[in-house]
Design an enzyme around this catalytic site. Structure first.
Site, mmCIF file in Angstrom:
data_model
loop_
_atom_site.group_PDB
_atom_site.id
_atom_site.type_symbol
_atom_site.label_atom_id
_atom_site.label_comp_id
_atom_site.label_asym_id
_atom_site.label_seq_id
_atom_site.Cartn_x
_atom_site.Cartn_y
_atom_site.Cartn_z
ATOM 1 N N ARG A 9 0.737 -1.133 0.140
ATOM 2 C CA ARG A 9 -0.006 0.157 -0.024
ATOM 3 C C ARG A 9 0.894 1.186 0.112
ATOM 4 O O ARG A 9 0.083 2.377 -0.021
ATOM 5 C CB ARG A 9 -0.857 -0.017 1.318
ATOM 6 C CG ARG A 9 -1.994 -1.037 1.246
ATOM 7 C CD ARG A 9 -3.176 -1.112 2.311
ATOM 8 N NE ARG A 9 -3.920 -1.938 2.278
ATOM 9 C CZ ARG A 9 -3.847 -3.432 2.756
ATOM 10 N NH1 ARG A 9 -2.924 -3.665 3.094
ATOM 11 N NH2 ARG A 9 -4.991 -4.106 2.476
ATOM 12 N N ASP A 70 10.577 -7.207 -0.608
ATOM 13 C CA ASP A 70 10.952 -6.721 0.842
ATOM 14 C C ASP A 70 12.407 -6.325 0.574
ATOM 15 O O ASP A 70 13.304 -6.919 0.075
ATOM 16 C CB ASP A 70 10.978 -7.793 1.786
ATOM 17 C CG ASP A 70 11.153 -7.398 3.267
ATOM 18 O OD1 ASP A 70 10.301 -6.273 3.334
ATOM 19 O OD2 ASP A 70 11.656 -7.961 3.967
ATOM 20 N N ASP A 164 16.186 7.259 1.013
ATOM 21 C CA ASP A 164 16.603 7.787 -0.237
ATOM 22 C C ASP A 164 17.219 8.969 -0.040
ATOM 23 O O ASP A 164 18.675 9.432 -0.590
ATOM 24 C CB ASP A 164 15.528 8.083 -1.288
ATOM 25 C CG ASP A 164 15.202 6.799 -2.017
ATOM 26 O OD1 ASP A 164 15.903 5.722 -2.169
ATOM 27 O OD2 ASP A 164 13.973 6.590 -2.532
ATOM 28 N N LYS A 184 17.224 6.456 -11.245
ATOM 29 C CA LYS A 184 17.389 5.779 -9.792
ATOM 30 C C LYS A 184 16.663 4.512 -10.381
ATOM 31 O O LYS A 184 17.344 3.398 -9.712
ATOM 32 C CB LYS A 184 16.202 6.414 -8.885
ATOM 33 C CG LYS A 184 16.176 5.669 -7.546
ATOM 34 C CD LYS A 184 14.964 6.085 -6.910
ATOM 35 C CE LYS A 184 14.906 5.357 -5.518
ATOM 36 N NZ LYS A 184 13.634 5.619 -4.903
#
Length: 212
Positions: A9, A70, A164, A184
């Site tokens: 989500r 993950d 980041d 990226k």
């Protein structure tokens, strides 16, 4: 067209993975389209355990192929922490003013505090991503990749999410959050893991019983 459900989500992650998957002609749905699926625990000891569990859970619940990742940050000076706990590294009381911060801001503040006084040459770290696909018939496909870098002395940049702004990309001379999204994606652990996953995609689809 194959429908994929991304088992997250997290709006930033959904947008990033949607961009990465667009060239492959798939319809991408986020987990927000399936509110009946509750929170999926991430209590595995490795990125691979968590990614596979999430993908299988969502595939069984939706009847579609699910893709889960993950990912997290492993810092050498912290013996690999925060690792699988990256998303929930900091609690509100761990940093001054933490109650008023977002989770990302708390995590970054705690990380900087943990590395206070550590010189730049000792701030080596890597983003790790394990990406898993699972079909309703429980066929699976897994790929894991890492992105090497260092932890900056202070945040920089507004692109991306999570760590980041602190992840310094040495050969680019900036943080991950200062890279253009396309750059990226080309470099990132998530982009590389997805590229590796897609190398086995045709065989996976055949095992999953999907039309190619």
């Amino acid at each position: 067209m194959t429908t994929l459900v991304l088992a997250t989500r997290n709006a930033g992650k959904i947008a990033e993975l949607t961009r990465l998957l667009e060239p492959y002609g798939v319809e991408v749905l986020g987990l927000d389209r399936f509110p009946e699926i509750g929170e999926i625990p991430e209590d595995g000891e490795t990125f691979a355990e968590n990614a596979l569990f999430k993908a299988l859970t969502v595939a069984r619940a939706t009847g579609h192929i699910a893709v889960a990742d993950d990912s997290g940050l492993a810092v050498d000076a912290l013996d690999g922490a925060p690792g699988v706990y990256s998303a929930r590294y900091a609690q509100p009381g761990d940093v001054p003013g933490g109650e008023a911060m977002t989770q990302d801001a708390r995590n970054n503040a705690k990380l900087l505090a943990a590395l206070q006084g550590v010189p730049m040459d000792k701030r080596t770290a890597r983003f790790v991503c394990c990406m898993a696909a699972a079909a309703p018939n429980e066929e699976t496909l897994v790929a894991e990749r890492a992105w090497e870098g260092r932890i900056a002395l202070e945040p920089g940049g507004d692109n991306g999410f999570g760590y980041d702004p602190l992840f310094l990309v040495p050969d680019a001379g900036c943080t991950s959050a200062q890279l253009a999204p396309e750059e990226k994606n080309r470099r990132s652990h998530r982009g590389q893991a997805l590229k590796a996953l897609l190398q086995g995609w045709p065989e996976f689809l055949a095992r999953a019983g999907e039309a190619q």
